[in-house]
Scaffold this active site. Structure first.
Site, mmCIF file in Angstrom:
data_model
loop_
_atom_site.group_PDB
_atom_site.id
_atom_site.type_symbol
_atom_site.label_atom_id
_atom_site.label_comp_id
_atom_site.label_asym_id
_atom_site.label_seq_id
_atom_site.Cartn_x
_atom_site.Cartn_y
_atom_site.Cartn_z
ATOM 1 N N LYS A 1 0.864 -1.182 0.000
ATOM 2 C CA LYS A 1 0.000 0.000 0.000
ATOM 3 C C LYS A 1 0.901 1.234 0.000
ATOM 4 O O LYS A 1 1.936 1.247 0.681
ATOM 5 C CB LYS A 1 -0.891 -0.035 1.252
ATOM 6 C CG LYS A 1 -1.903 1.101 1.348
ATOM 7 C CD LYS A 1 -2.821 0.910 2.556
ATOM 8 C CE LYS A 1 -3.859 2.024 2.668
ATOM 9 N NZ LYS A 1 -4.774 1.836 3.810
ATOM 10 N N SER B 1 -9.813 1.943 3.051
ATOM 11 C CA SER B 1 -8.925 2.707 2.209
ATOM 12 C C SER B 1 -7.917 1.860 1.437
ATOM 13 O O SER B 1 -7.317 2.349 0.488
ATOM 14 C CB SER B 1 -8.164 3.711 3.068
ATOM 15 O OG SER B 1 -7.284 3.040 3.968
ATOM 16 N N SER C 1 -10.030 -0.506 7.216
ATOM 17 C CA SER C 1 -9.444 -0.295 5.894
ATOM 18 C C SER C 1 -8.725 -1.494 5.282
ATOM 19 O O SER C 1 -8.319 -1.447 4.120
ATOM 20 C CB SER C 1 -8.474 0.888 5.930
ATOM 21 O OG SER C 1 -9.196 2.088 5.957
#
Lengths: 131, 486
Positions: free
Chosen positions: B76, B151, B175
């Site tokens: 990420k 997210s 997330s």
């Protein structure tokens, strides 16, 4: 999901707010609008405190969203928390690790300056603040 | 090859059925072909990946045989990666080349992991749909008109399309678990403090936790092993013993007690397809010998309001570091220092980030601190106490991960409150600091459904054991989104 929330809100609406400063969710929309948790002027002030400039034409819509969010948040004041110790993090009561107070990292100023917008003679440059 | 788990790929590498370079080329090709449909990557690090893969092959040739040696994954874009752009999904950091690695990145490097690139995400991890990214929305591989969750939306989409055999993610209010559920993959959020946050761009420091998305619970265990543990660079990472998380995967879960919070199962609010899949998962766990018990988490109704005080408050403080002076975006021709701060921040941050900074600044301001921030901290204690009491009666808690399957792109982006409620079932684990895992539990109208297990602090092994046993008798985790390059 919305139905879950509607159920929650319905339950919450039946209770009165404990803090006088919060608008009563039972107030009708007209009265609620007259006594919102945040006004357009508050939004401008808070944005300035946070060093944000907002587009003036967006402020009404932005304020409306914030009023809705703060109305939702304000329901935390419906629960009695007398004698409850605040919890700032999951292990706030645990003694956290502290390093010995010795230098462990080399000086990386040059690497840090490589990604800075403007530097000179080992310093960060900003607009002049003293005449 | 894309159907293989990390456990299988690791065995292939050990048996020299393929090399890390071949594996890495395979995934790079998949990214090249399929990612234009998904937008899950912000940066692909092809050259570095191939160099790391060659180095891993050399290490294997010399006799090293660590499980992750030569396995490619993608991070990420919230994890700092030395020499590689790290954006946190924001224009503010579009030019930011991290000068150091996050501890998670360092530990994976030491384990011989190959980094394929950096994954798209909601800006500064603030969002539940991956629509707040400066780099554009990510599409759900199961239906390109729908969101992948957020997210960690790039992480879940890339994983669902098998553009990597695993991805890293972070979880502040769901997330990792919410996107894992919406994309039909397995996602683990470890206990707060189990994995170092050093080098992870901060959103809400008392809630943020690094974890991973993978095909199976077994792969999550393999991936958790090298990154779990104390890090002197993160004073909130706790010095607790780290077990081998793969060692207990095959334990029987016969007699394990799983709690069902009555507040989550009111019969209202969930899509019928989600309810059906969750009920089927409960039946499956019963067949495995687990015993279910109704429990109560009485403060459930205040999880979302509490989160939206605590998280924005911490965000407004953490994001004050972005000032246009030391790194990141700087506005053109600032008139003075105040103008530099205000325009750099206003031009560099997106709408959702600004909204949360304003909420956070408001709830921390004089006159509101006690009524909002302090009060929320007290409610947080009640939420944590609810779980503490529940775990005296049960080993794990089971809940839906999300109330619905993946929603349409744009469906909730104009209504922030409705978006915030997407995380209604995941937020409590972050507030209480608990480990939780989302596992694929079925499909509703062709879209994946996830079910969530939560455990007491540092009981990841128990979570992974239960999830692994479930995956031995189900095949939802083996389904791959219908995008095909082969």
């Amino acid at each position: 999901m919305i139905r879950v929330w509607q159920t929650v809100i319905k339950g919450l609406l039946s209770r009165s707010c404990r803090l006088i400063k919060f608008p009563n969710p039972n107030l009708n929309e007209e009265k609620k609008l007259a006594n919102p948790l945040i006004t357009e002027n508050d939004v401008r002030k808070v944005a300035h405190l946070a060093r944000l400039t907002l587009n003036e034409k967006d402020i009404p819509e932005r304020t409306k969203n914030l009023v809705n969010i703060l109305d939702m948040i304000a329901h935390i004041n419906d629960r009695d928390t007398q004698n409850i110790t605040p919890m700032s993090s999951p292990f706030a009561d645990t003694e956290l690790f502290l390093r010995d107070d010795i230098v462990t990292e080399p000086n990386k100023r040059d690497a840090a300056h490589l990604i800075a917008p403007a530097t000179e003679s080992g310093l960060y440059l900003v607009p002049q603040v003293i005449d | 090859m894309s159907h293989k788990t990390i456990a299988e790929l690791s065995a292939d590498l050990a048996q020299k059925k393929c090399s890390s370079v071949e594996l890495t080329r395979y995934y790079l090709q998949r990214i090249k072909t399929l990612d234009p449909l998904l937008n899950s990557f912000i940066t692909v690090t092809e050259e570095k990946a191939l160099a790391q893969a060659a180095a891993a092959d050399e290490r294997r040739a010399k006799g090293e045989n660590m499980p992750l040696l030569g396995i490619p994954i993608a991070h990420k874009d919230i994890f700092c990666t030395e020499g590689i752009k790290t954006t946190s999904g924001s224009k503010m950091l579009d030019n930011f080349i991290a000068p150091y690695d996050a501890t998670v990145v360092t530990k994976y490097k030491e384990a011989g992991v190959v980094c394929l690139g950096k994954l798209n995400m909601d800006e500064f991890a603030m969002g539940s749909s991956n629509e707040t990214s400066y780099y554009g929305a990510v599409k759900n591989p199961w239906d390109l008109t729908r969101v992948p969750g957020g997210s960690s939306g790039g992480s879940s989409a890339a994983m669902a399309a098998r553009l990597a055999p695993a991805t890293t993610g972070t979880d502040t209010g769901g997330s990792i678990r919410q996107p894992a559920a919406l994309c039909g993959v397995t996602g683990l959020k470890p206990t707060y403090g189990r994995v170092s946050r050093f080098g992870m761009i901060a959103f809400a420091s008392s809630l943020d936790q690094a974890g991973m998305l993978a095909a199976t619970a077994e792969d999550c265990a393999i991936l958790l092993n090298p990154i779990a543990g104390h890090d002197p660079k993160d004073s909130t990472s706790l010095d607790q013993p780290v077990p081998d998380y793969t060692a207990t995967l095959n334990n029987s879960i016969g007699g394990m007690t799983i709690g069902l919070p009555k507040e989550y199962f009111t019969g209202e609010g969930m899509d019928a397809g989600v309810t059906k899949a969750v009920e089927a998962a409960i039946a499956q766990f019963k067949k495995l010998g687990a015993v279910f018990k109704e429990i109560s988490l009485p403060t459930t109704d205040l999880c979302v309001p509490t989160y939206y005080v605590v998280a924005p408050a911490e965000c407004s403080s953490n994001l004050s570091r972005f000032d246009g002076v030391r790194y990141g975006y700087r506005c053109e021709d600032p008139k003075n220092l105040l103008d530099l701060y205000e325009r750099s921040r206003s031009e560099g941050f997106g709408e959702e980030v600004k909204r949360r900074i304003i909420i956070g600044t408001y709830v921390l301001s004089a006159g509101y601190y006690d009524a909002f921030y302090l009060k929320a901290q007290k409610i947080r204690r009640l939420i944590s106490n609810d779980f503490e009491a529940a775990f005296k009666e049960v080993d794990l808690v089971l809940a839906p991960t999300t109330p619905s399957t993946a929603f349409k792109l744009g469906e909730k982006s104009a209504d922030p409150l409705s978006m915030y409620l997407s995380d209604i079932f995941t937020i409590s684990a972050n507030l209480a600091g608990l480990p939780a895992i989302s596992i694929p539990a079925g499909f509703a109208e062709g879209l994946p459904v996830g079910v969530q297990l939560l455990a007491p602090h540092f009981q990841e092994a128990k979570l992974l054991n239960a999830a692994h046993q479930f995956q031995q008798v189900t095949d939802f985790h083996q389904k791959i989104a219908p995008l095909n390059v082969e």
